[in-house]
Design a protein around this motif. Structure first.
Motif, PDB file in Angstrom:
ATOM      1  N   ASP B  66      49.590 -65.456  -7.521  1.00 26.55           N
ATOM      2  CA  ASP B  66      50.854 -65.625  -8.223  1.00 26.55           C
ATOM      3  C   ASP B  66      52.007 -65.588  -7.198  1.00 26.55           C
ATOM      4  O   ASP B  66      52.076 -64.666  -6.389  1.00 26.55           O
ATOM      5  CB  ASP B  66      50.963 -64.476  -9.220  1.00 26.55           C
ATOM      6  CG  ASP B  66      52.246 -64.499 -10.015  1.00 26.55           C
ATOM      7  OD1 ASP B  66      52.167 -64.739 -11.216  1.00 26.55           O
ATOM      8  OD2 ASP B  66      53.323 -64.263  -9.411  1.00 26.55           O
ATOM      9  N   GLU B  68      55.095 -64.839  -7.302  1.00 22.14           N
ATOM     10  CA  GLU B  68      55.944 -63.647  -7.321  1.00 22.14           C
ATOM     11  C   GLU B  68      55.222 -62.464  -6.647  1.00 22.14           C
ATOM     12  O   GLU B  68      55.820 -61.713  -5.882  1.00 22.14           O
ATOM     13  CB  GLU B  68      56.292 -63.302  -8.780  1.00 22.14           C
ATOM     14  CG  GLU B  68      57.145 -62.055  -8.958  1.00 22.14           C
ATOM     15  CD  GLU B  68      58.563 -62.204  -8.414  1.00 22.14           C
ATOM     16  OE1 GLU B  68      58.911 -63.316  -7.938  1.00 22.14           O
ATOM     17  OE2 GLU B  68      59.314 -61.210  -8.432  1.00 22.14           O
ATOM     18  N   LEU B  69      53.937 -62.349  -6.913  1.00 19.05           N
ATOM     19  CA  LEU B  69      53.173 -61.269  -6.279  1.00 19.05           C
ATOM     20  C   LEU B  69      53.064 -61.503  -4.777  1.00 19.05           C
ATOM     21  O   LEU B  69      53.094 -60.565  -3.977  1.00 19.05           O
ATOM     22  CB  LEU B  69      51.776 -61.164  -6.902  1.00 19.05           C
ATOM     23  CG  LEU B  69      51.736 -60.700  -8.361  1.00 19.05           C
ATOM     24  CD1 LEU B  69      50.299 -60.649  -8.868  1.00 19.05           C
ATOM     25  CD2 LEU B  69      52.397 -59.330  -8.526  1.00 19.05           C
ATOM     26  N   LEU B  72      56.506 -60.468  -3.316  1.00  9.99           N
ATOM     27  CA  LEU B  72      56.669 -59.007  -3.258  1.00  9.99           C
ATOM     28  C   LEU B  72      55.786 -58.401  -2.169  1.00  9.99           C
ATOM     29  O   LEU B  72      56.188 -57.481  -1.459  1.00  9.99           O
ATOM     30  CB  LEU B  72      56.318 -58.385  -4.615  1.00  9.99           C
ATOM     31  CG  LEU B  72      57.320 -58.631  -5.744  1.00  9.99           C
ATOM     32  CD1 LEU B  72      56.710 -58.256  -7.101  1.00  9.99           C
ATOM     33  CD2 LEU B  72      58.593 -57.806  -5.522  1.00  9.99           C
ATOM     34  N   SER B  73      54.578 -58.948  -2.038  1.00 16.04           N
ATOM     35  CA  SER B  73      53.655 -58.432  -1.028  1.00 16.04           C
ATOM     36  C   SER B  73      54.171 -58.725   0.373  1.00 16.04           C
ATOM     37  O   SER B  73      54.141 -57.873   1.262  1.00 16.04           O
ATOM     38  CB  SER B  73      52.271 -59.068  -1.192  1.00 16.04           C
ATOM     39  OG  SER B  73      51.730 -58.734  -2.440  1.00 16.04           O
ATOM     40  N   TYR B  76      56.856 -56.447   1.357  1.00 14.17           N
ATOM     41  CA  TYR B  76      56.397 -55.099   1.679  1.00 14.17           C
ATOM     42  C   TYR B  76      55.708 -55.050   3.034  1.00 14.17           C
ATOM     43  O   TYR B  76      55.968 -54.170   3.853  1.00 14.17           O
ATOM     44  CB  TYR B  76      55.452 -54.580   0.588  1.00 14.17           C
ATOM     45  CG  TYR B  76      54.950 -53.206   0.918  1.00 14.17           C
ATOM     46  CD1 TYR B  76      55.731 -52.102   0.643  1.00 14.17           C
ATOM     47  CD2 TYR B  76      53.731 -53.028   1.564  1.00 14.17           C
ATOM     48  CE1 TYR B  76      55.303 -50.832   0.988  1.00 14.17           C
ATOM     49  CE2 TYR B  76      53.300 -51.766   1.912  1.00 14.17           C
ATOM     50  CZ  TYR B  76      54.089 -50.675   1.628  1.00 14.17           C
ATOM     51  OH  TYR B  76      53.671 -49.425   1.986  1.00 14.17           O
ATOM     52  N   VAL B  77      54.810 -56.023   3.280  1.00 13.12           N
ATOM     53  CA  VAL B  77      54.008 -55.988   4.506  1.00 13.12           C
ATOM     54  C   VAL B  77      54.834 -56.395   5.727  1.00 13.12           C
ATOM     55  O   VAL B  77      54.656 -55.864   6.820  1.00 13.12           O
ATOM     56  CB  VAL B  77      52.761 -56.890   4.362  1.00 13.12           C
ATOM     57  CG1 VAL B  77      51.971 -56.973   5.656  1.00 13.12           C
ATOM     58  CG2 VAL B  77      51.877 -56.378   3.238  1.00 13.12           C
ATOM     59  N   GLU B  82      49.475 -61.241   8.085  1.00 14.01           N
ATOM     60  CA  GLU B  82      48.766 -60.076   7.563  1.00 14.01           C
ATOM     61  C   GLU B  82      48.734 -60.091   6.031  1.00 14.01           C
ATOM     62  O   GLU B  82      47.730 -59.729   5.414  1.00 14.01           O
ATOM     63  CB  GLU B  82      49.414 -58.787   8.070  1.00 14.01           C
ATOM     64  CG  GLU B  82      48.586 -57.585   7.675  1.00 14.01           C
ATOM     65  CD  GLU B  82      49.090 -56.274   8.243  1.00 14.01           C
ATOM     66  OE1 GLU B  82      49.984 -56.299   9.098  1.00 14.01           O
ATOM     67  OE2 GLU B  82      48.578 -55.230   7.810  1.00 14.01           O
ATOM     68  N   ALA B  85      46.081 -62.409   4.971  1.00 15.90           N
ATOM     69  CA  ALA B  85      44.773 -61.821   5.262  1.00 15.90           C
ATOM     70  C   ALA B  85      44.386 -60.799   4.200  1.00 15.90           C
ATOM     71  O   ALA B  85      43.242 -60.728   3.767  1.00 15.90           O
ATOM     72  CB  ALA B  85      44.781 -61.170   6.641  1.00 15.90           C
ATOM     73  N   LEU B  86      45.370 -60.023   3.746  1.00 14.39           N
ATOM     74  CA  LEU B  86      45.083 -58.974   2.766  1.00 14.39           C
ATOM     75  C   LEU B  86      44.920 -59.531   1.353  1.00 14.39           C
ATOM     76  O   LEU B  86      44.150 -59.021   0.554  1.00 14.39           O
ATOM     77  CB  LEU B  86      46.209 -57.925   2.782  1.00 14.39           C
ATOM     78  CG  LEU B  86      46.347 -57.101   4.063  1.00 14.39           C
ATOM     79  CD1 LEU B  86      47.554 -56.179   3.982  1.00 14.39           C
ATOM     80  CD2 LEU B  86      45.089 -56.277   4.314  1.00 14.39           C
ATOM     81  N   LEU B  87      45.686 -60.591   1.043  1.00 10.97           N
ATOM     82  CA  LEU B  87      45.687 -61.102  -0.328  1.00 10.97           C
ATOM     83  C   LEU B  87      44.555 -62.081  -0.609  1.00 10.97           C
ATOM     84  O   LEU B  87      44.177 -62.281  -1.751  1.00 10.97           O
ATOM     85  CB  LEU B  87      47.014 -61.833  -0.609  1.00 10.97           C
ATOM     86  CG  LEU B  87      48.238 -60.975  -0.868  1.00 10.97           C
ATOM     87  CD1 LEU B  87      49.448 -61.859  -1.102  1.00 10.97           C
ATOM     88  CD2 LEU B  87      48.009 -60.074  -2.070  1.00 10.97           C
ATOM     89  N   TRP B  88      44.063 -62.728   0.440  1.00  6.61           N
ATOM     90  CA  TRP B  88      43.075 -63.783   0.233  1.00  6.61           C
ATOM     91  C   TRP B  88      41.897 -63.247  -0.571  1.00  6.61           C
ATOM     92  O   TRP B  88      41.291 -62.255  -0.195  1.00  6.61           O
ATOM     93  CB  TRP B  88      42.591 -64.298   1.584  1.00  6.61           C
ATOM     94  CG  TRP B  88      41.811 -65.563   1.485  1.00  6.61           C
ATOM     95  CD1 TRP B  88      40.459 -65.672   1.362  1.00  6.61           C
ATOM     96  CD2 TRP B  88      42.327 -66.886   1.506  1.00  6.61           C
ATOM     97  NE1 TRP B  88      40.106 -66.993   1.305  1.00  6.61           N
ATOM     98  CE2 TRP B  88      41.233 -67.765   1.380  1.00  6.61           C
ATOM     99  CE3 TRP B  88      43.619 -67.427   1.593  1.00  6.61           C
ATOM    100  CZ2 TRP B  88      41.388 -69.154   1.357  1.00  6.61           C
ATOM    101  CZ3 TRP B  88      43.767 -68.794   1.575  1.00  6.61           C
ATOM    102  CH2 TRP B  88      42.671 -69.642   1.456  1.00  6.61           C
ATOM    103  N   PRO B  89      41.571 -63.893  -1.701  1.00 13.78           N
ATOM    104  CA  PRO B  89      40.458 -63.364  -2.493  1.00 13.78           C
ATOM    105  C   PRO B  89      39.138 -63.503  -1.749  1.00 13.78           C
ATOM    106  O   PRO B  89      38.840 -64.583  -1.225  1.00 13.78           O
ATOM    107  CB  PRO B  89      40.472 -64.226  -3.761  1.00 13.78           C
ATOM    108  CG  PRO B  89      41.402 -65.347  -3.508  1.00 13.78           C
ATOM    109  CD  PRO B  89      42.164 -65.103  -2.249  1.00 13.78           C
TER     110      PRO B  89
END
Lengths: 338, 527
Positions: B66, B68-69, B72-73, B76-77, B82, B85-89
């Motif tokens: 999404d 918006e997510l 926001l991520s 923050y990061v 990075e 790398a963290l969000l990739w499903p």
């Protein structure tokens, strides 16, 4: 589905915390009140000086160890799952899986059910009862790790990295920064499960709660105080200390310590590097993003209130799945380990 | 890729140099060719991909997260690579992750569409650490605290040989460095680079110790000025010219003007300076030209680069390094007379009869661009590294100023429990409030371990405010700071910038009010 009467007419934040009017009690008040229902023993949830306290037996014991005489007037232990009528509501406690004694507060009033989860996690924890999802109309959730970048690593991965690093650095000690209630005992218990049976050395501030855990039936193995230990004795050993002591003068007594920190924040590199952490372990007693999303599905609540943490993202997500989400500002809550 | 990602991850979190060396050496030892060679190229900055992946990332993330997510991520990061790398499903945990060689080979010549396709395929097959490493790798800028030299040192430690030997080979060999590893593992002879234009490790000097001159025989030494620029080596053959920094990094691209000259077949050692119409400019001017991959015409015109020659290492294919300094000097003068390069001159010798006479010259010199004197043994061959007893640097006496401690920051690694990085200030007129302190510099060495303990204690008991790892302290401790020179600076609030500031003495005795004023520092600005 619109609830009638809307629960916010009978449960709402006031100057002391979240207040249940027909029950005439606060949940985790941040200032002393007449009657408090306490979800768990962490300092930002269980505060001293309430006239009457209702909590699980373990939480009551933890409060006594932490606050002594100040723990509160009448401390009433309510076993998990047992309903109790408090004024005009029915209250029962359901396990939250956060730390020993942690509970969700399930409140029923005029055919509506509200669940205040306190802090929680969904994965298994050898030191406390696992989270039990309770279907409800209104769910109050935390959002400490309420961003999709937060996904905690499996406990086994974290522990094998720690044990592996200890083996690879026999001349150094591993100094693990942990919160004194919960994280400390969980890391010890996980190490024991991973077959680590050597002594684990403790900073003085961690000893009392470890003893309490053992008294309440959580075996932690061979624990020894750092105080009085010889510096050379600590090479190749695991030492645990509160986060504040890790980067303070206290740590100078240790042989070339590898700084280890176990926290959900360690998922973000910059956070780990800012703290000077050499071995970050992504291990938390709070739900990660996937667990938060899963829980919101499981409890089937039409409305969700989101407290302390990164509310924006979770409220946004709740909107996208067609439920009502609201950020609920409660003062006095702290970020884990910050 | 998985093992390399683990290595980068461990390097990023290991503060100690030795730990980093061990991690890299173990990696080179356990990983086969060609992956380890590509890893070495990446760590030593020889495979700077710098691909534009912003568009590819936007395209790839849109259907996965999404927006918006994602936003926001990202907020923050604080780092897009990075965050991705963290969000990739996690797609296919059982799929074989791509190897480093596969990644390098597939990226070669890939256009935008293919790059997007490749990234998607790889991200699906990697875990979070692997995805982070991949994205850092393709976008350039690993930031794991490893210099090119440290990576080469780790490779040299395999045999082990001195890093100078690897540095000398470096520009004559190419990734994935099979022949280098074969030699380091005693499976083959040292690679032959005699026909290639390469870097020769520099000969360096020792600082002259107190009283050391008395033990030296003046007739065995020559002296020349130590110029305040950047030590470089220029190598030329068959019309090709390459310029190397003292650590063997190639900097030819930043100084294209040297390619316009005819140098012949030669390797020269000298000081890179900015010289405008025959006049040496301050170090600050040279700084405008450093750390650039390319350079504009205007830059070249405003800050013309120049080399002041110290030594000659080879000529006409003949290695001169085993000859004594005097003979090399003759060779250098002869070469210079024949070629008359416009952008290079000779560093002239300073004549002297006795060291006393030389000391008078040394102490009387505060000329622009001179850092001090070099004293070199006439019989010395040109030896790599810092051999003892051959070359001495006699830096002119440092300037000092009394400052007031303002802020202290925790150190890193072994010093992480100490307040060991100090920001100090000088007094300035502050209008209605009277004199105020303005920060003029920062230093984190110059004191003994015992003094550090005392400083740390003082900081803790005189803290007025905390900002994360930084503490502000009450103005009560005077630090005598030594430094090589001071320059005007627009980037600093005080308007001045010191070179090499270090804590010279802790003046426990001196009241803060008697520390120096900013004007004192401003008056020391040269150029």
């Amino acid at each position: 589905m619109k609830l009638d009467p809307h629960p916010e007419s009978w449960i709402y934040p006031d100057g002391q915390g979240l207040y249940c009017a027909p029950g005439r009690f606060h949940i985790d008040p941040h200032r002393p009140v007449e009657r408090a229902v306490v979800t768990h023993g962490h300092g930002d949830h269980a505060r001293p000086g309430n006239a009457r306290v209702l909590a699980t037996g373990e939480t009551v014991e933890i409060m006594k160890v932490r606050y002594g005489e100040e723990a509160g007037g009448d401390l009433q232990a309510l076993p998990l799952g047992e309903p109790l009528t408090v004024n005009d509501v029915s209250v029962r406690l359901a396990p939250a899986g956060h730390v020993l004694g942690s509970a969700q507060v399930v409140i029923e009033h005029r055919g509506q059910r509200v669940v205040v989860s306190g802090d929680y996690k969904r994965r298994r924890d050898p030191t406390c009862a696992g989270f039990e999802p309770v279907k409800c109309d209104l769910f109050v959730t935390e959002a400490t790790f309420g961003l999709p970048v937060f996904r905690h690593e499996p406990d086994e991965t974290a522990m094998s990295r720690l044990v592996g690093s200890v083996a690879a650095n026999p001349e150094r000690c591993h100094l693990v920064g942990v919160y004194g209630l919960g994280k400390c005992q969980r890391v010890i218990a996980l190490l024991r499960e991973a077959g680590y049976d050597r002594p684990i050395w403790l900073h003085g501030a961690l000893i009392a709660l470890c003893e309490l855990y053992e008294r309440l039936g959580v075996p932690l193995g061979d624990l020894r105080p750092v105080m009085g230990a010889d510096k050379s004795e600590l090479a190749g050993q695991i030492v645990m200390a509160p986060p504040g002591a890790v980067r303070d003068r206290w740590s100078r007594r240790l042989p070339d310590p590898v700084s280890v920190f176990a926290s959900g924040w360690m998922r973000v590199r910059q956070r780990a590097r800012q703290r000077g952490v050499e071995l970050p372990l992504v291990l938390s007693d709070h739900a990660d993003w996937d667990e938060l999303v899963q829980t919101i599905d499981d409890v089937e609540a039409g409305e969700i209130w989101v407290t302390h943490g990164r509310e924006d993202a979770l409220v946004h997500h709740i909107g996208t799945i067609g439920r009502i989400g609201r950020a609920l500002a409660l003062i006095g809550r702290e970020d884990e380990d910050d | 890729m998985h093992v390399f990602a683990e290595l980068l991850d461990r390097l990023a979190f290991s503060p100690s140099r030795n730990a980093k060396l061990r991690l890299m050496r173990d990696y080179f030892r356990s990983v086969p060719d060609p992956d380890r060679g590509w890893a070495l190229a990446i760590l030593a900055g020889g495979l700077d991909l710098k691909l534009q992946v912003r568009k590819a990332i936007t395209e790839l993330m849109a259907p996965r997260v999404d927006p918006e997510l994602f936003r926001l991520s990202r907020d923050y990061v604080g780092d897009t690579a990075e965050t991705v790398a963290l969000l990739w499903p996690q797609a296919d945990v059982d799929a074989e992750p791509p190897s480093l060689s596969e990644i390098v080979a597939d990226l070669d010549g890939a256009d935008a569409a293919r790059l997007t396709m490749l990234l998607e395929r790889w991200l699906d097959r990697l875990d979070a650490t692997g995805r982070w490493a991949l994205l850092k790798l393709v976008t350039g800028g690993l930031r794991v605290g490893v210099s090119a030299r440290l990576a080469k040192t780790a490779a040299a430690n395999l045999k082990p040989v001195d890093v100078a030997e690897v540095e000398e080979l470096w520009h004559g060999i190419a990734a994935p460095y099979r022949e280098l590893f074969a030699w380091l593992e005693d499976r083959a002879e040292k690679p032959d680079i005699s026909n290639r234009l390469v870097f020769r490790p520099l000969m360096l000097a020792h600082p002259l110790e107190e009283g050391e001159l008395a033990r030296l025989e003046p007739g065995e030494f020559s002296a020349e000025w130590k110029w305040d620029g950047i030590r470089v080596q220029l190598a030329s053959k068959a019309g090709e010219v390459r310029l190397f920094s003292r650590t063997g990094d190639e900097v030819t691209g930043a100084f294209p003007e040297f390619g316009d000259e005819i140098w012949g077949d030669v390797v020269l050692d000298g000081e890179l300076l900015v010289v405008r119409d025959g006049v040496l400019a301050p170090f600050n001017d040279l700084q405008q030209r450093l750390n650039r991959k390319t350079v504009s015409k205007k830059m070249r015109a405003d800050y013309p680069a120049h080399i002041r020659l110290y030594d000659i290492l080879s000529r006409g294919g003949e290695d001169l390094r085993s000859l004594p300094l005097d003979s090399r000097r003759e060779g250098l003068v002869e070469w210079h007379r024949e070629h008359q390069p416009g952008r290079a001159d000779l560093s002239s010798l300073v004549a002297f009869d006795s060291f006393d006479a030389l000391e008078r010259v040394w102490s009387g010199t505060r000329e622009n661009g001179i850092e001090g004197l070099m004293i070199k043994r006439r019989a010395s061959p040109y030896l790599a590294g810092r051999p003892k007893g051959h070359w001495y640097k006699w830096k002119r006496a440092p300037l000092t100023v009394d400052t007031v401690l303002m802020y202290a920051q925790r150190g890193s690694g072994k010093r992480s429990s100490y307040y060991s990085d100090f920001t100090f200030g000088a007094w300035r007129e502050g209008g209605d409030e009277g004199a105020i302190l303005v920060p003029v510099g920062k230093a984190y060495f110059g004191f003994t371990d015992e003094e550090l303990l005392a400083l740390d204690k003082w900081v803790r008991s005189n803290t007025t405010e905390r900002f994360g790892p930084v503490r502000a302290v009450a103005p009560g401790l005077v630090l005598e700071v030594a430094f090589d020179s001071v320059h005007a600076s627009k980037r600093h609030k005080s308007g001045v910038a010191m070179r090499f500031p270090r804590i010279h003495r802790i003046r426990w005795d001196k009241p803060a009010g008697e520390a120096d004023r900013l004007e004192t520092l401003v008056a020391m600005i040269e150029g």
